[in-house]
Design a protein around this motif. Structure first.
Motif, PDB file in Angstrom:
ATOM      1  N   ALA A  37      57.361 -18.094 -14.612  1.00  0.00           N
ATOM      2  CA  ALA A  37      56.942 -16.909 -13.848  1.00  0.00           C
ATOM      3  C   ALA A  37      57.538 -15.626 -14.410  1.00  0.00           C
ATOM      4  O   ALA A  37      56.888 -14.580 -14.400  1.00  0.00           O
ATOM      5  CB  ALA A  37      57.315 -17.073 -12.389  1.00  0.00           C
ATOM      6  N   ASP A  38      58.760 -15.692 -14.942  1.00  0.00           N
ATOM      7  CA  ASP A  38      59.393 -14.483 -15.463  1.00  0.00           C
ATOM      8  C   ASP A  38      58.796 -14.022 -16.794  1.00  0.00           C
ATOM      9  O   ASP A  38      59.111 -12.944 -17.266  1.00  0.00           O
ATOM     10  CB  ASP A  38      60.905 -14.673 -15.590  1.00  0.00           C
ATOM     11  N   GLN A  39      57.917 -14.837 -17.380  1.00  0.00           N
ATOM     12  CA  GLN A  39      57.273 -14.456 -18.632  1.00  0.00           C
ATOM     13  C   GLN A  39      55.881 -13.872 -18.412  1.00  0.00           C
ATOM     14  O   GLN A  39      55.199 -13.525 -19.364  1.00  0.00           O
ATOM     15  CB  GLN A  39      57.191 -15.653 -19.576  1.00  0.00           C
ATOM     16  N   ILE A  40      55.478 -13.773 -17.155  1.00  0.00           N
ATOM     17  CA  ILE A  40      54.166 -13.220 -16.833  1.00  0.00           C
ATOM     18  C   ILE A  40      54.372 -11.820 -16.261  1.00  0.00           C
ATOM     19  O   ILE A  40      55.023 -11.663 -15.231  1.00  0.00           O
ATOM     20  CB  ILE A  40      53.429 -14.089 -15.795  1.00  0.00           C
ATOM     21  N   ARG A  45      49.834 -11.509 -13.168  1.00  0.00           N
ATOM     22  CA  ARG A  45      50.001 -12.713 -12.339  1.00  0.00           C
ATOM     23  C   ARG A  45      48.755 -13.042 -11.538  1.00  0.00           C
ATOM     24  O   ARG A  45      48.337 -14.190 -11.455  1.00  0.00           O
ATOM     25  CB  ARG A  45      51.191 -12.559 -11.404  1.00  0.00           C
ATOM     26  N   ASP A  46      48.155 -12.019 -10.926  1.00  0.00           N
ATOM     27  CA  ASP A  46      46.960 -12.236 -10.118  1.00  0.00           C
ATOM     28  C   ASP A  46      45.827 -12.789 -10.980  1.00  0.00           C
ATOM     29  O   ASP A  46      45.112 -13.698 -10.576  1.00  0.00           O
ATOM     30  CB  ASP A  46      46.544 -10.930  -9.432  1.00  0.00           C
ATOM     31  N   MET A  47      45.680 -12.229 -12.178  1.00  0.00           N
ATOM     32  CA  MET A  47      44.639 -12.710 -13.087  1.00  0.00           C
ATOM     33  C   MET A  47      44.872 -14.184 -13.425  1.00  0.00           C
ATOM     34  O   MET A  47      43.952 -14.992 -13.379  1.00  0.00           O
ATOM     35  CB  MET A  47      44.616 -11.879 -14.368  1.00  0.00           C
ATOM     36  N   LEU A  48      46.102 -14.542 -13.745  1.00  0.00           N
ATOM     37  CA  LEU A  48      46.436 -15.923 -14.084  1.00  0.00           C
ATOM     38  C   LEU A  48      46.167 -16.861 -12.908  1.00  0.00           C
ATOM     39  O   LEU A  48      45.640 -17.957 -13.090  1.00  0.00           O
ATOM     40  CB  LEU A  48      47.896 -16.020 -14.522  1.00  0.00           C
ATOM     41  N   GLU A  54      38.202 -26.690 -15.064  1.00  0.00           N
ATOM     42  CA  GLU A  54      37.606 -28.000 -14.817  1.00  0.00           C
ATOM     43  C   GLU A  54      37.528 -28.715 -16.156  1.00  0.00           C
ATOM     44  O   GLU A  54      37.855 -28.137 -17.195  1.00  0.00           O
ATOM     45  CB  GLU A  54      36.219 -27.830 -14.202  1.00  0.00           C
ATOM     46  N   LYS A  55      37.076 -29.963 -16.140  1.00  0.00           N
ATOM     47  CA  LYS A  55      37.054 -30.759 -17.370  1.00  0.00           C
ATOM     48  C   LYS A  55      36.252 -30.082 -18.492  1.00  0.00           C
ATOM     49  O   LYS A  55      36.674 -30.073 -19.643  1.00  0.00           O
ATOM     50  CB  LYS A  55      36.468 -32.141 -17.088  1.00  0.00           C
ATOM     51  N   ASP A  56      35.093 -29.523 -18.138  1.00  0.00           N
ATOM     52  CA  ASP A  56      34.220 -28.944 -19.156  1.00  0.00           C
ATOM     53  C   ASP A  56      33.960 -27.456 -18.980  1.00  0.00           C
ATOM     54  O   ASP A  56      33.004 -26.924 -19.549  1.00  0.00           O
ATOM     55  CB  ASP A  56      32.880 -29.698 -19.186  1.00  0.00           C
ATOM     56  N   SER A  57      34.787 -26.766 -18.199  1.00  0.00           N
ATOM     57  CA  SER A  57      34.585 -25.324 -18.054  1.00  0.00           C
ATOM     58  C   SER A  57      35.875 -24.644 -17.610  1.00  0.00           C
ATOM     59  O   SER A  57      36.788 -25.275 -17.083  1.00  0.00           O
ATOM     60  CB  SER A  57      33.471 -25.030 -17.049  1.00  0.00           C
ATOM     61  N   ILE A  58      35.905 -23.353 -17.857  1.00  0.00           N
ATOM     62  CA  ILE A  58      37.011 -22.521 -17.411  1.00  0.00           C
ATOM     63  C   ILE A  58      36.419 -21.196 -16.953  1.00  0.00           C
ATOM     64  O   ILE A  58      35.541 -20.641 -17.618  1.00  0.00           O
ATOM     65  CB  ILE A  58      38.070 -22.330 -18.529  1.00  0.00           C
ATOM     66  N   SER A  59      36.850 -20.717 -15.789  1.00  0.00           N
ATOM     67  CA  SER A  59      36.389 -19.429 -15.263  1.00  0.00           C
ATOM     68  C   SER A  59      37.542 -18.444 -15.320  1.00  0.00           C
ATOM     69  O   SER A  59      38.643 -18.732 -14.843  1.00  0.00           O
ATOM     70  CB  SER A  59      35.914 -19.578 -13.814  1.00  0.00           C
ATOM     71  N   LEU A  60      37.265 -17.289 -15.908  1.00  0.00           N
ATOM     72  CA  LEU A  60      38.282 -16.266 -16.103  1.00  0.00           C
ATOM     73  C   LEU A  60      37.881 -14.995 -15.377  1.00  0.00           C
ATOM     74  O   LEU A  60      36.716 -14.587 -15.450  1.00  0.00           O
ATOM     75  CB  LEU A  60      38.426 -15.945 -17.598  1.00  0.00           C
ATOM     76  N   PRO A  61      38.811 -14.348 -14.680  1.00  0.00           N
ATOM     77  CA  PRO A  61      38.477 -13.061 -14.077  1.00  0.00           C
ATOM     78  C   PRO A  61      38.179 -12.046 -15.173  1.00  0.00           C
ATOM     79  O   PRO A  61      38.858 -12.021 -16.196  1.00  0.00           O
ATOM     80  CB  PRO A  61      39.732 -12.689 -13.285  1.00  0.00           C
ATOM     81  N   ALA A  62      37.131 -11.253 -14.968  1.00  0.00           N
ATOM     82  CA  ALA A  62      36.724 -10.299 -15.996  1.00  0.00           C
ATOM     83  C   ALA A  62      36.493  -8.913 -15.422  1.00  0.00           C
ATOM     84  O   ALA A  62      35.505  -8.252 -15.738  1.00  0.00           O
ATOM     85  CB  ALA A  62      35.487 -10.814 -16.713  1.00  0.00           C
ATOM     86  N   GLY A  63      37.382  -8.492 -14.553  1.00  0.00           N
ATOM     87  CA  GLY A  63      37.323  -7.130 -14.027  1.00  0.00           C
ATOM     88  C   GLY A  63      36.013  -6.805 -13.338  1.00  0.00           C
ATOM     89  O   GLY A  63      35.536  -7.576 -12.511  1.00  0.00           O
ATOM     90  N   PRO A  64      35.402  -5.692 -13.725  1.00  0.00           N
ATOM     91  CA  PRO A  64      34.210  -5.226 -13.024  1.00  0.00           C
ATOM     92  C   PRO A  64      32.995  -6.148 -13.143  1.00  0.00           C
ATOM     93  O   PRO A  64      32.110  -6.093 -12.312  1.00  0.00           O
ATOM     94  CB  PRO A  64      33.904  -3.865 -13.652  1.00  0.00           C
ATOM     95  N   VAL A  65      32.946  -7.008 -14.145  1.00  0.00           N
ATOM     96  CA  VAL A  65      31.781  -7.907 -14.285  1.00  0.00           C
ATOM     97  C   VAL A  65      31.970  -9.202 -13.499  1.00  0.00           C
ATOM     98  O   VAL A  65      31.119 -10.075 -13.531  1.00  0.00           O
ATOM     99  CB  VAL A  65      31.456  -8.230 -15.765  1.00  0.00           C
ATOM    100  N   GLY A  66      33.076  -9.331 -12.787  1.00  0.00           N
ATOM    101  CA  GLY A  66      33.329 -10.545 -12.006  1.00  0.00           C
ATOM    102  C   GLY A  66      34.043 -11.584 -12.840  1.00  0.00           C
ATOM    103  O   GLY A  66      34.905 -11.252 -13.633  1.00  0.00           O
ATOM    104  N   ALA A  67      33.652 -12.827 -12.672  1.00  0.00           N
ATOM    105  CA  ALA A  67      34.261 -13.918 -13.446  1.00  0.00           C
ATOM    106  C   ALA A  67      33.320 -14.324 -14.571  1.00  0.00           C
ATOM    107  O   ALA A  67      32.105 -14.282 -14.423  1.00  0.00           O
ATOM    108  CB  ALA A  67      34.542 -15.106 -12.544  1.00  0.00           C
TER     109      ALA A  67
END
Length: 146
Positions: A37-40, A45-48, A54-67
């Motif tokens: 936690a001290d390295q973030i 932190r909120d983004m992380l 999931e096994k075959d996908s990852i969803s990342l926050p992308a600011g104004p365009v959503g995820a």
């Protein structure tokens, strides 16, 4: 189509181990959970916390365009893992290239391909190059022999 490539990194694990680590994206959950936690930075932190794996996908926050959801699109053992953007405002992909060196090591590089209008490219090329460079720089620091 614009391409952004990280520098080549040498990893002290064979290509099969590196491929096995990333061919199942759920392995990223363990890596994310083990980041001290001290390295973030507090602003990240909120983004992380909002990354969903999931096994075959990852969803990342992308600011104004959503995820942005990256879905496993191609696996070529042990040399390539390609994720394709789903629900992104423009077509994009992220590829991990793995090149065996010997039984103890391999080279890796990250490539981001995106279809972006030429007039928008100057506004985002620095961010995308930085992203490719950061992902490429993290790979050698991850433990592969556990």
């Amino acid at each position: 189509m614009a391409s952004f490539n990280s520098p080549v990194s040498i990893i002290g694990a064979n290509a099969e181990k590196v491929y096995a680590r990333y061919s199942n994206l759920e392995n990223l959950s363990t890596l994310l959970a083990n980041i001290p936690a001290d390295q973030i930075p507090s602003d990240k932190r909120d983004m992380l916390d909002n990354i969903k794996v999931e096994k075959d996908s990852i969803s990342l926050p992308a600011g104004p365009v959503g995820a942005i959801r990256l879905v496993m699109a191609e696996r070529i053992e042990p040399t390539l893992i390609r994720l394709q953007g789903e629900g992104a405002p423009v077509p994009l992909s992220l590829s991990l290239h793995i090149t065996p060196i010997d039984a103890q090591s391999c080279e890796t590089s990250v490539e981001i391909d995106i279809e972006i209008p030429r007039m928008m490219l100057p506004m985002i090329k620095g961010t995308l190059q930085k992203m490719a460079d950061q992902i490429g720089a993290i790979l050698p620091a991850i433990p592969y022999n556990d």
